[in-house]
Every structure is written in C-alpha cells, then in structure tokens.
Design a protein around this motif. Structure first.
Motif: not given
Length: 215
Positions: A108-129
């Motif tokens: 829900r946070l990933a889809t709610g506009g909460v910024a993802v701070r480095p070094p953490l990668r956005h979960p959708f980027t990880e899932w797409l890869e």
C-alpha cells in the motif's frame, strides 16, 4: 530482560502497529498518535526509534523488500523451472500478505506515493526485473511460446498482481488474494504456455493455492 532485547521488541511492536494502521487506513490518514495508541507504547519510545512517520514507512518497505528477496532466494534453491519459480514466488508473496500486515502495508505504501529512499529500490522495479528474468528463462526452457515479449508480459504480470491487491483491499478480504492470483495465472498459462506443457502448470496453480489455504 536485557535492555537491547527490550528495545528491539519495542521497535518491532511499533513497526507492526504502524503497518496494521497503514494497511487499514492509509499512510496519510494515520498519525503518530494513532500508532502510539495502537502499539501501546509511549511517544518517547516511538521517537527513540523513529524521528518521523516517513522513517516508519521506510522501515516497513525495507522489511517487505527483504522478505521478497529471501523468498525468491529460497525458491531459486529448489531447482525448479523458471516458470515454476516465478509462480511459487508470486504465491509466496501472496501468502506473506495474508499472514502479515507488514507486506500488506509495504504494498500500500508503494502505491501511495511514499518516497523510496536509496539504497532501497522500489519494490515494483525489483519485481519487474525478477519477472523479466524468469520469463526469459521460461522462453529458453520452451515453457513459453518463443515469440513471447518478455518485458511486456513482465509489466502486465506485475500490474495484474499489484492491481488485484489494490482493488481487493477496498472490495474483499485479503484472504481472497490467493484465488485472484490463481485466476491470473490461469489466464496467463492458457495464453502463453504451449499446449503440451500446459497441464503441468495448471495443476501447479491449484496446488499452490491449496497450500496457502491449508496453512
């Protein structure tokens, strides 16, 4: 109880309480006071571990990312085909969402506009890869039609997977997620897998859904 252990337990309690509220009410609608009350801790205890609500959100998303990577690593160690691995990983993530508010809140946070701070990668980027890599492997293993557009299918799969949870969070219980995931895989298997290999994966869908429902 040693002070360090007590502090770790308090931090875990706060994160779980925040995840539960973020999942139920959303990030913006949840205040730090709400989290303090739900966790049954003092404001001082919360601020000792987290300076702001954003720090709590980031901690939840980091835990979700770790859980997803650990799940993928465990499945990779089983020696499954690429397509079976991908199916097991998606059902594993669904199981985590049913059992634990932290993965639910992370999504829900990933889809709610909460910024993802480095070094953490956005979960959708990880899932797409991950999806692209597994689907490419499935093409090479002849479990998918050779003309499959791997990147397009990966994008559709992630959107479908995330969308069922986002829509479902407003319309039905999270326990419905395994059924929705099974429906997704039925459509994808019937559309992408050559007929001689199709029965194996359709059977696997039923098995993976049943495993979640009986846990």
């Amino acid at each position: 109880m040693p002070r360090q252990l007590r502090a770790e337990q308090t931090r875990s309690t706060i994160i779980t309480a925040a995840a539960d509220l973020f999942d139920q009410h959303g990030y913006e609608s949840t205040s730090l006071s709400d989290i303090v009350e739900h966790a049954q801790v003092t404001k001082g205890a919360l601020y000792f571990h987290f300076a702001a609500k954003e720090d709590l959100a980031h901690a939840i998303m980091e835990l979700q990312s770790r859980a997803s990577r650990r799940l993928a690593s465990d499945v990779d160690g089983r020696g499954c085909t690429s397509l079976e691995s991908l199916m097991r990983i998606t059902f594993g993530i669904a199981r985590l969402s049913v059992e634990d508010p932290i993965p639910r809140a992370g999504l829900r946070l990933a889809t709610g506009g909460v910024a993802v701070r480095p070094p953490l990668r956005h979960p959708f980027t990880e899932w797409l890869e991950l999806c692209s890599r597994k689907l490419l492997g499935a093409v090479k293993e002849s479990d998918l039609h050779p003309e499959t557009d791997v990147d397009t299918v990966a994008h559709s799969l992630v959107c479908f997977f995330v969308g069922t949870r986002v829509v479902g969070s407003s319309l039905e219980s999270v326990t419905r997620q395994p059924r929705r995931l099974a429906e997704m895989w039925h459509m994808m298997i019937r559309g992408m897998v050559p007929v001689p290999r199709r029965a194996r994966y359709l059977t696997l869908i039923a098995q993976l859904e049943r495993e979640i429902r009986t846990m």
